[in-house]
Design a protein around this motif. Sequence first.
Motif, PDB file in Angstrom:
ATOM      1  N   VAL A   1       1.213  -1.139  -0.243  1.00 35.13           N
ATOM      2  CA  VAL A   1      -0.225  -0.107   0.370  1.00 35.13           C
ATOM      3  C   VAL A   1       1.083   1.288   0.152  1.00 35.13           C
ATOM      4  CG1 VAL A   1      -1.626   1.309   1.886  1.00 35.13           C
ATOM      5  CG2 VAL A   1      -1.511  -0.855   0.476  1.00 35.13           C
TER       6      VAL A   1
ATOM      7  N   TYR B   1      -3.424   3.710   5.545  1.00 35.04           N
ATOM      8  CA  TYR B   1      -4.437   4.352   5.227  1.00 35.04           C
ATOM      9  C   TYR B   1      -5.199   5.939   6.054  1.00 35.04           C
ATOM     10  CZ  TYR B   1      -5.022  -0.636   3.908  1.00 35.04           C
ATOM     11  OH  TYR B   1      -4.522  -1.591   3.060  1.00 35.04           O
TER      12      TYR B   1
ATOM     13  N   LEU C   1      -6.903  -2.258  -3.890  1.00 40.83           N
ATOM     14  CA  LEU C   1      -6.055  -1.838  -4.299  1.00 40.83           C
ATOM     15  C   LEU C   1      -5.501  -2.136  -5.607  1.00 40.83           C
ATOM     16  CD1 LEU C   1      -3.901  -2.675  -1.007  1.00 40.83           C
ATOM     17  CD2 LEU C   1      -5.497   0.006  -1.871  1.00 40.83           C
TER      18      LEU C   1
ATOM     19  N   GLN D   1      -7.464   4.072  -3.222  1.00 42.52           N
ATOM     20  CA  GLN D   1      -6.777   5.193  -3.715  1.00 42.52           C
ATOM     21  C   GLN D   1      -8.036   6.014  -3.871  1.00 42.52           C
ATOM     22  OE1 GLN D   1      -6.549   1.659  -4.579  1.00 42.52           O
ATOM     23  NE2 GLN D   1      -4.025   1.947  -5.516  1.00 42.52           N
TER      24      GLN D   1
END
Length: 477
Positions: free
Chosen positions: A177, A217, A406, A412
Amino acid sequence: MEFLGDDGLPTHEEWLDAVGAVLGDKDFDEVLVANLSGGLRIDPLYLRDSLIEKERMSDDFPDGGSSKRASQVSGLLDGWDIRQRHWLTTPAETNRAILTDLERGANSVELIVGDVDERSLTEMLQGVLMGVATIAPIGTGDNVTVAKNFLACAENGKIDRTELLADLNCDPIGQFVTQGTIRGDIDDSLLRVGDLAHYVAQEYGQVSTIRVDGSPYAHAGADHVTELAALTSTGIKYLQIMCDSGIEIEDAFRQILVVVTVGTDQFLDIAKIRAFREIWGRVGDACGVTDVPLRLQASTSLSIVSKVDPWVNLLRTTIGCFAAVIGGSDIVSLASFDSAIGVPNDFGMRLARNTHLVLKEEANIHRVIDPAGGSWYVESLTDKLAESAWERFQKIEKKGGILNELENGDLQRSIQAMRSETQRRVDSNEKIIVGVNQFTNEEERVLQRKPYLEQHHDSSSQKIESLPLYRLAEGFE
């Protein structure tokens, strides 16, 4: 037990009439209701009856289950684990800093080490009693190589496997990520982590392998609902990987350390921690696990830490620590007030450590089990967060899970929209950041700190859009 009867108290309807008389033509929701990101509504008044009407709510407060109140029914009466974060500078210098921390009140250490070998780890941990203080190394990639080097270091130090305390922090999804890529392939990396977890579950009694982390996040600007949903979906993926490697489901739960971020919204953070326990309990129910094992670490969200007027960060982290403990976190890690400037020095580490110690030793905030339980506001906010995050989690799962979300970029893009809206509110002073866009210090003394070790990543090898760190104050620095 009733300490106050209802006789003579105004009814809710009478309260609404009184409020209406004061508001006049003004809209009730516009004046008295706060709408937070994630679709959360904060009402001006909460009532006991509105909670008891729910089928799953009992008439006993605080709630009698262990899902909301703490990871253990007995709560945190022995206090929480003070986990200090250290960055590798030189092995000898890092070793001195770690020993100082442990001698002066910290319980465990989170080590940011990059690609470190066994020899350097041994030097860094010289003199550390790893059967007393938990060590949590964090390297690069999926962290499997660093974890193995650490276990070899412990073996050479003659630490009994049943006594070793460690969180190995393997989190390939978190690396994926934040960097948009990972060495090799993400699927291969997950298999490596599953194999390591299987080995650790068999050989070690007090070591966890996997870190399920909401920080990537939250640091990128996600709201609480999105962070909880991503956490849950990530946890599900790791449980699947471990079960595929041959671990029994209950042992798989024990191999996980969950990390939730805390910031400056005290009640929302308390509710978020309690809400995750409820969500994780639902996951356990679906897996056939009645008493779900859970160790939960609360860490300061780096998005709230400012370079401008950094002393205000002391107040922000104090609020975060308070919320983390009231929410029942097992482990709490606070960012040093100077951590946005560079590697914190001894003074910054001391203040971070003593923030814990004042709240623990002087304020005794851990002496009550679930002090927020029974608050109609916190209970309602907990339920709203749990329900909203569960719905968002189900949407992620319907699209194939966290990795698919993702890889197609949906997560995103939604976080980017949240970040843009937050930045608009900060720029317009609708959202106040003390010392940054309001109440600024014109005579601020600029602090100097050593820079963090740079990590170089080949952007051409990115498989997905990464989630970079976003700090609320960065537009003013």
